[in-house]
Structures are given as C-alpha cells and as structure tokens.
Write an enzyme that holds these catalytic residues in place. Sequence first.
Site, PDB file in Angstrom:
ATOM      1  N   SER A  21      29.694  -8.856 -27.219  1.00 40.70           N
ATOM      2  CA  SER A  21      30.670 -10.393 -27.231  1.00 40.70           C
ATOM      3  C   SER A  21      32.162  -9.976 -28.552  1.00 40.70           C
ATOM      4  O   SER A  21      32.857 -10.411 -27.868  1.00 40.70           O
ATOM      5  CB  SER A  21      29.335 -10.512 -27.109  1.00 40.70           C
ATOM      6  N   LYS A  71      16.913 -15.743 -28.835  1.00 42.87           N
ATOM      7  CA  LYS A  71      17.080 -16.593 -27.036  1.00 42.87           C
ATOM      8  C   LYS A  71      15.900 -17.735 -27.025  1.00 42.87           C
ATOM      9  O   LYS A  71      16.301 -18.687 -27.008  1.00 42.87           O
ATOM     10  CB  LYS A  71      17.111 -15.876 -25.712  1.00 42.87           C
ATOM     11  N   ASN A  92      21.097 -18.348 -24.177  1.00 38.94           N
ATOM     12  CA  ASN A  92      21.361 -17.767 -24.533  1.00 38.94           C
ATOM     13  C   ASN A  92      23.204 -18.323 -24.907  1.00 38.94           C
ATOM     14  O   ASN A  92      24.407 -17.252 -25.379  1.00 38.94           O
ATOM     15  CB  ASN A  92      21.877 -15.882 -23.935  1.00 38.94           C
ATOM     16  N   GLY A 132      10.622  -5.215 -14.678  1.00 36.54           N
ATOM     17  CA  GLY A 132      11.120  -6.046 -16.334  1.00 36.54           C
ATOM     18  C   GLY A 132      10.504  -7.774 -16.549  1.00 36.54           C
ATOM     19  O   GLY A 132      11.742  -8.270 -15.474  1.00 36.54           O
ATOM     20  N   GLY A 135      12.445 -11.800 -20.899  1.00 36.87           N
ATOM     21  CA  GLY A 135      14.258 -12.882 -20.692  1.00 36.87           C
ATOM     22  C   GLY A 135      15.058 -13.025 -20.019  1.00 36.87           C
ATOM     23  O   GLY A 135      15.461 -13.705 -19.639  1.00 36.87           O
ATOM     24  N   GLY A 247      25.113  -2.325 -17.000  1.00 40.85           N
ATOM     25  CA  GLY A 247      25.076  -3.553 -17.864  1.00 40.85           C
ATOM     26  C   GLY A 247      26.093  -3.691 -18.548  1.00 40.85           C
ATOM     27  O   GLY A 247      26.628  -4.903 -18.750  1.00 40.85           O
TER      28      GLY A 247
END
Length: 269
Positions: A21, A71, A92, A132, A135, A247
């Site tokens: 990020s 988170k 987030n 999965g 979160g 991703g």
Amino acid sequence: MIRGSTELVAIVGSPIAQVKSPENFNTWFANNNCNIAMLPIDLHEAALGSFADSLRGWQNLRGCVVTVPYKQALANCLDGLSARAAALGSVNVIRREPGGRLLGDNVDGAGFLGAARKHGFEPAGKRALVVGCGGVGSAISYALGEAGIASITLHDPSAARLGALCELLGRAFPGLGISTQVSGLEDFDLVANASPVGMGTSAELPLSAALLATLQPDTLVADVVTSPEITPLLHRARQVGCAIQTGPEMAFAQLGHLGAFMGVTPLEI
C-alpha cells in the site's frame, strides 16, 4: 517530498515491511500532484489502545489503513463502524473526521469484487466457493452476499471459523444458499482462495488434487495471496484455461475504496 504542510495517511499492522500500500498510494499521490503521503507503522499489540487515542489528536492525519493482525482489535477502539464492518467485526480502513472522531469500514470484499468485475464476473445469480473463513474470506463472502450471489460454499479446516461465517451469512442474507460440502468444482462460477495457503515458496494447494481435477475452464479462479503473484492454485487454474485473478489485482482494486473512504482519492483510480 514530505513537507510541514503534507497531509498524512498511515497503514498499521505487524509485520509491515511486506505491504504494497505505501508504494501504491505514494505513487498515485506523486503522479496526481497531491501533497499527501502514506506512512507504514509496525505497531506492537500492546500499543493498540494508545494508538487509537493518538489518531484522534493527530490533526494532519486523514486516515489509516489497517492490515493483519489488527483488523478485529482496532474495530473495538473506534467511534463508529459501517454496517458491513459492524457485521464482520473488523475494519481495514479508518477515517479521521475533523473533530477527531474515528470511523471504520471494511472494503476487503469491495476490492475483491472490483477486481473480479474487471474479469467480467457479475455475482448476481452465480455460485461461488470461498476457501478460508478468516477475516478476508468473511469480507469476500459478505460482499458476494450483498451483490446477490445465489449460493456460496465455504471451506475451512477450522470448524469454529466455518460455523461462525455460516451463521453470519445466514443472518445477513436469509435467501442465500450456504453449503460446507464440496464434492467437485464443476458447478462453480467462482473459486476463491482467501487463505494464506500458497504464500511464499510453498507449493501447497488450498484444495485437493482430486477436487482441482474437476475444475472447468469457464470458472474464474482468484487468490488473495500477493506473493507470489501466480500462486500454485493460479498456476494450476491457468493450465486448465481458467481466467485468473491475482492478489495484487485485488490490492490495486481496493486502493480506490480505501482512499475514497479516507477522502484522499476518488473511488475509481
């Protein structure tokens, strides 16, 4: 260049060195002549409470992105949450309002869907498998439910996580078909790995070889793992002829959602 007049956003987690990020946001800020910068913060868990208090008084801070493992914990430290963040119990992204009030949202699912739509995937009436139920998997599943997915099948080795997400989705979307049994992949329009399986140098796959042998070329296969970009699952899917979503694609699609909530970018970047 950071000046005294520069407004700031942050990203907090631990560890933090691997996150993309700061590079993505700071490149966008520079290319668009914005006097804003993102700072990475590797924070010790014991400092979370005082960190939230510091955000309230940090007057040149516009907001903060939240990554693992904070988170859920930071969601409990804020002054308000969006409906989806409240339902998921995690955030987030945090916006600091001018008076210091902290508001949280969770746009993990929105980022995932933004990337999926660029591959032509529209969730309404479709069938999805999400591997999965932590979160990120919960946020993706919730976003799919909001977008009108017809049925969702969940897979996770933890019975507790699996049960909790089934309960959450059942409450939020009474008409949604929810299953935990996977006998084949033939009927899924989307297969998404929302687990860390396949990260780094691991050759591990999130589904068995027998199940992957039933994968069809018209299924979109997505992975939330950012490194490597082409995970073992995506490599296998590409061999079958499937469209794949990486991703980093999700991370980039999420950029506008994060920035727009903090008020520092448009929604569409």
